[in-house]
Design an enzyme around this catalytic site. Structure first.
Site, PDB file in Angstrom:
ATOM      1  N   CYS A   1       0.886  -1.187   0.000  1.00 22.18           N
ATOM      2  CA  CYS A   1       0.000   0.000   0.000  1.00 22.18           C
ATOM      3  C   CYS A   1       0.908   1.217   0.000  1.00 22.18           C
ATOM      4  O   CYS A   1       1.083   1.875   1.023  1.00 22.18           O
ATOM      5  CB  CYS A   1      -0.890   0.024   1.237  1.00 22.18           C
ATOM      6  SG  CYS A   1      -1.698  -1.539   1.628  1.00 22.18           S
ATOM      7  N   SER A   2       1.521   1.520  -1.134  1.00 19.42           N
ATOM      8  CA  SER A   2       2.726   2.347  -1.098  1.00 19.42           C
ATOM      9  C   SER A   2       2.542   3.852  -1.279  1.00 19.42           C
ATOM     10  O   SER A   2       3.451   4.617  -1.007  1.00 19.42           O
ATOM     11  CB  SER A   2       3.726   1.849  -2.133  1.00 19.42           C
ATOM     12  OG  SER A   2       3.175   1.943  -3.414  1.00 19.42           O
TER      13      SER A   2
ATOM     14  N   PRO B   1       1.915   7.763  -0.814  1.00 26.28           N
ATOM     15  CA  PRO B   1       2.483   8.448  -1.985  1.00 26.28           C
ATOM     16  C   PRO B   1       3.934   8.062  -2.305  1.00 26.28           C
ATOM     17  O   PRO B   1       4.557   8.685  -3.150  1.00 26.28           O
ATOM     18  CB  PRO B   1       2.402   9.922  -1.580  1.00 26.28           C
ATOM     19  CG  PRO B   1       2.532   9.907  -0.098  1.00 26.28           C
ATOM     20  CD  PRO B   1       1.892   8.628   0.374  1.00 26.28           C
TER      21      PRO B   1
ATOM     22  N   ASP C   1      -0.439   0.172  -5.336  1.00 24.15           N
ATOM     23  CA  ASP C   1      -1.499   0.892  -4.637  1.00 24.15           C
ATOM     24  C   ASP C   1      -2.806   0.646  -5.371  1.00 24.15           C
ATOM     25  O   ASP C   1      -2.807   0.392  -6.577  1.00 24.15           O
ATOM     26  CB  ASP C   1      -1.208   2.398  -4.563  1.00 24.15           C
ATOM     27  CG  ASP C   1      -2.019   3.057  -3.458  1.00 24.15           C
ATOM     28  OD1 ASP C   1      -1.544   3.044  -2.294  1.00 24.15           O
ATOM     29  OD2 ASP C   1      -3.128   3.559  -3.729  1.00 24.15           O
TER      30      ASP C   1
ATOM     31  N   ASP D   1       2.698  -0.339  -9.877  1.00 27.98           N
ATOM     32  CA  ASP D   1       1.501  -0.774 -10.607  1.00 27.98           C
ATOM     33  C   ASP D   1       0.286  -0.685  -9.686  1.00 27.98           C
ATOM     34  O   ASP D   1       0.421  -0.628  -8.456  1.00 27.98           O
ATOM     35  CB  ASP D   1       1.667  -2.220 -11.104  1.00 27.98           C
ATOM     36  CG  ASP D   1       0.851  -2.487 -12.370  1.00 27.98           C
ATOM     37  OD1 ASP D   1       0.025  -1.622 -12.736  1.00 27.98           O
ATOM     38  OD2 ASP D   1       1.026  -3.554 -12.984  1.00 27.98           O
TER      39      ASP D   1
ATOM     40  N   CYS E   1      -0.053   4.677  10.784  1.00 30.13           N
ATOM     41  CA  CYS E   1       0.201   5.997  11.385  1.00 30.13           C
ATOM     42  C   CYS E   1      -0.914   6.324  12.366  1.00 30.13           C
ATOM     43  O   CYS E   1      -1.482   7.416  12.370  1.00 30.13           O
ATOM     44  CB  CYS E   1       0.341   7.081  10.314  1.00 30.13           C
ATOM     45  SG  CYS E   1      -1.096   7.268   9.256  1.00 30.13           S
TER      46      CYS E   1
END
Length: 436
Positions: free
Chosen positions: A257-258, A260, A281, A305, A376
């Site tokens: 889940c990269s 930004p 993502d 991708d 986070c």
């Protein structure tokens, strides 16, 4: 004329953020980029938006006794923004606050609205400020003082105790520090420090993460080092994620889940242009963000991708990162609206998705491989609860111990609170697939 007025633009942003799905940081960036206001007003616009959002519940409490009739939503937001200037900004004269608010009310509404705003503000500004002493219960008083919804205040007091919760709530009202990550594939930490200092910045190398610099000065996004991709803006807590993953050179890494792309790029930099980082993502437009950052930093070991992290990945990897979608309470200082738009139900529903992503991603981890799960947020339900549930159901995995930077002791999980490093709240844990 009013459309380019700094307070008018600030109110428009507050409307979008508090009534829609808009994010304060994105709306601000958009307004600044589109030159909705003059350059000299950028600081005031930022102050008005963030200040009013951060202290929303406090401001509503202070002005509430002066509102005797039912008001439209935008009028209430105009009053809280005006109250913020009166209570917290020294340089704005009282008459200017009232005049600006009245003029905005005339444009947004009519003469009747503007007269109501005028009367309420004059009354508010000529009366002594309401104190918190009249609030009898500690949790309710802290909710108003720290501008954190009562359900969340109570919840944190249960988990962290009153003192830690109060420290966290009050810290969320202050601006965050600026930390940058040095792109060590292109410049040494020493050179970066030297160049920043010669550009007028005060710089300090972090004691835990060498490539992390604490800087003070002009906005770093205007500096040549940032524009040329020699530095990235990233919070210290967020940098711990890649540091704890600690990928070896020439290895393969999956970032599920990269967007930004901050952690993706950090990992790629640590591997020094070797190996392969596959960054995915679910949102196509967010892939563009990652690509932009990868290109700017000139990283050659990243592919991107679109992929839904709950659906199988078709390769196995030495390392996997699951930086899971979460409630985000750890980044309240940067996105203050998060406090108001999340509920206890949101937290309940998120952990199912987080566990599903972790279960799926773990299937792509090679024997002996290591996986970092991070969020986070500071919610136990989304953090410890997820990883312990996973390990209970998957005996072929176990904790991979790492050092807690605060104590230098080995630990299974790391819950950073904002006050630990005057940075974001973050949760990080590391697990490994047992060797067959």
């Amino acid at each position: 004329m009013m459309k380019n007025n700094v307070r008018y633009v600030a109110l428009t942003i507050l409307d979008d953020v508090l009534t829609g799905e808009a994010y304060s940081n994105l709306q601000l960036n958009e307004a600044i980029k589109n030159e909705a206001i003059s350059k000299k007003d950028v600081g005031l616009l930022t102050e008005l938006v963030y200040g009013t959002l951060q202290r929303k519940l406090t401001l509503e409490y202070l002005i509430e006794p002066f509102i005797q009739t039912k008001l439209k939503g935008w009028m209430k937001r105009l009053l809280t923004m005006s109250a913020y200037q009166f209570v917290y900004l020294d340089k704005v004269p009282d008459h200017a606050i009232i005049n600006e608010a009245v003029n905005i009310a005339k444009v947004r509404g009519d003469l009747h609205n503007s007269k109501a705003i005028n009367a309420i503000l004059r009354n508010f500004m000529s009366s002594p400020l309401r104190t918190l002493d009249e609030i009898k219960h500690d949790d309710k008083r802290l909710s108003i003082e720290g501008s954190v919804p009562l359900w969340l205040t109570k919840h944190w007091i249960t988990h962290f105790g009153y003192e830690k919760t109060r420290e966290m709530c009050l810290l969320s009202l202050t601006p965050p520090n600026t930390t940058v990550r040095v792109n060590t594939t292109r410049i040494s930490v020493e050179d970066a420090v030297e160049r920043l200092q010669s550009n007028g910045y005060t710089v300090e190398i972090d004691k835990d993460i060498e490539r992390c610099l604490h800087i003070k000065g002009e906005p770093i996004v205007n500096d040549r080092l940032f524009k040329d991709g020699l530095l990235s803006v990233q919070d210290k807590s967020s940098m711990f994620v890649a540091e704890i993953l600690n990928p070896k050179e020439n290895s393969t890494v999956l970032d599920t889940c990269s967007a930004p792309g901050g952690k993706t790029c950090h990992i790629a930099e640590m591997m020094n242009q070797t190996g392969q980082v596959d960054a995915y993502d679910i949102h196509p437009h967010k892939i563009d963000l990652i690509d932009f950052n990868v290109k700017k930093l000139r990283l050659e070991n990243v592919t991107t991708d679109v992929h839904d992290a709950t659906k199988p990945f078709d390769k196995t990897y030495d390392y996997v990162l699951v930086d899971a979608p979460c409630s985000g309470f750890g980044v309240m200082r940067r996105k203050p609206e998060i406090k108001y738009d999340k509920t206890a139900k949101d937290v309940e529903s998120l952990w199912h998705l987080q566990l599903e992503i972790l279960e799926n991603a773990s299937k792509s981890l090679a024997p002996g491989g290591e996986l970092v799960y991070s969020t986070c947020t500071i919610e136990q339900m989304e953090n410890e609860n997820v990883v312990y549930s996973f390990l209970k159901a998957n005996p072929e995995f176990e904790f991979a111990l790492f050092n807690d930077p605060r104590t230098n002791q080995e630990t299974k999980t790391l819950q950073l609170l904002p006050q630990d490093y005057n940075s974001d709240g973050f949760f990080i844990t590391k697990i490994k697939r047992k060797e067959r």
